[in-house]
Scaffold this active site. Structure first.
Site, short mmCIF file in Angstrom:
data_model
loop_
_atom_site.label_atom_id
_atom_site.label_comp_id
_atom_site.label_asym_id
_atom_site.label_seq_id
_atom_site.Cartn_x
_atom_site.Cartn_y
_atom_site.Cartn_z
N CYS A 108 9.44 -6.48 -1.61
CA CYS A 108 9.89 -5.38 -2.48
C CYS A 108 11.40 -5.10 -2.38
O CYS A 108 12.19 -5.89 -2.87
CB CYS A 108 9.06 -4.14 -2.22
SG CYS A 108 9.15 -2.98 -3.60
N HIS A 147 3.11 -4.98 -0.91
CA HIS A 147 3.04 -4.32 0.40
C HIS A 147 1.58 -4.32 0.84
O HIS A 147 0.71 -4.86 0.19
CB HIS A 147 3.45 -2.85 0.28
CG HIS A 147 4.83 -2.58 -0.20
ND1 HIS A 147 5.92 -2.64 0.64
CD2 HIS A 147 5.30 -2.19 -1.40
CE1 HIS A 147 7.00 -2.29 -0.04
NE2 HIS A 147 6.65 -2.02 -1.28
N1 GLN Z 1 13.92 0.71 -4.34
C1 GLN Z 1 13.18 -0.28 -4.97
C2 GLN Z 1 12.52 0.14 -6.27
O1 GLN Z 1 11.98 1.23 -6.40
C3 GLN Z 1 12.19 -0.87 -3.99
C4 GLN Z 1 11.08 0.03 -3.56
C5 GLN Z 1 10.18 -0.58 -2.52
O2 GLN Z 1 10.61 -1.35 -1.66
N2 GLN Z 1 8.91 -0.20 -2.55
O3 GLN Z 1 12.53 -0.65 -7.18
#
Ligand code: GLN
Length: 251
Positions: A97, A196
């Site tokens: 992510c 995740h």
């Molecule tokens: N900040 C990023 C987004 O919202 C990644 C979020 C995350 O790692 N869950 O796109």
């Protein structure tokens, strides 16, 4: 008698980039190594630390919100050359992510600021702004490692350049951008994904593919992984996949 094989797992920014239990990816790798008599050690790599690629066998980075990504992005630039060289040299990587986004060329965050990435993957990510819907929910992906299941929560939309291989095709959920059916990215043994969960405890085939790649890079192509009793991992996978199918049906 020959010595026990030993793997060192680098974990980038474990105190900053660790959303939704991404630390569990390191736990799963260590457990699956030790169950086979492979010594495994997690090496935290923080802000200001050097990436010593010849001492590492596998590299992990988890997710983080835009704020955390801002904290690590300049430091990651310093590490970029060593990480790209490691990937070219066959080192397995799992980037999740927020970490995945920074492994592309750039991430344009929700304010429009550009965070430079390290270009392991030929892709870029754009956040359409604070009012846009986030991509949230359970995800099922068809991949070369079989069906993968996980949970996504991101605002950024990732677009792969032509020729950049995805990790797989979305069966349920949004994946990279909710438009083109791609999920994640793959280059050599490096894998990026939005999943995740943590991902590896309930996707043991992917965990083993990363371990096997690390073992072969260090000890040669004849290295093998004996199978483990995956009863509980399979149950966890099936339960999460059933939830993903059911929730997506109701959406
Ligand atoms: N900040 C990023 C987004 O919202 C990644 C979020 C995350 O790692 N869950 O796109």
């Amino acid at each position: 008698m020959s010595e026990r094989p030993r793997l060192r797992i680098g974990f980038l920014y474990p105190d900053v980039m660790n959303l939704y239990g991404d630390r569990g990816n390191a736990v799963a790798i260590v457990r699956r190594c030790r169950a086979r008599g492979i010594e495994a050690e997690v090496v935290p790599i923080g802000l200001g630390d050097e990436v010593r690629r010849e001492e590492l066998d596998l590299l992990l980075i988890g997710g983080g919100q835009d704020r955390e990504q801002r904290r690590v992005a300049p430091d990651l630039q310093e590490k970029g050359r060593a990480i790209r060289a490691a990937v070219d040299d066959g080192m397995p990587v799992l980037a999740v992510c927020g970490g995945f986004q920074l492994f592309g060329h750039r991430y344009v965050d929700h304010t429009g600021d550009v965070l430079p990435g390290i270009g392991v993957f030929d892709m870029e990510t754009r956040h359409p702004g604070p009012r846009a819907d986030r991509c949230i929910g359970d995800v099922l992906v068809q991949s070369p490692f079989g069906e993968l299941v996980g949970f996504e929560n991101h605002g950024g939309r990732t677009y792969l350049a032509p020729g950049q291989e995805p990790l797989g095709r979305v069966v349920r959920g949004y994946g990279n951008n909710g438009e083109d059916g791609t999920e994640g990215a793959r280059r050599g043994n490096a894998i990026g994904t939005y999943l995740h969960g943590s991902l590896l405890p309930k996707n043991p085939a992917l965990a083993d593919a990363l371990i096997l790649a690390a073992l072969r890079r260090r000890y040669g192509d004849s290295a093998e992984l004996p199978p483990l009793d995956d009863r509980y991992e399979r149950l966890a996978h099936e339960a999460a996949a059933a939830v993903a199918r059911e929730r997506a049906r109701r959406r």
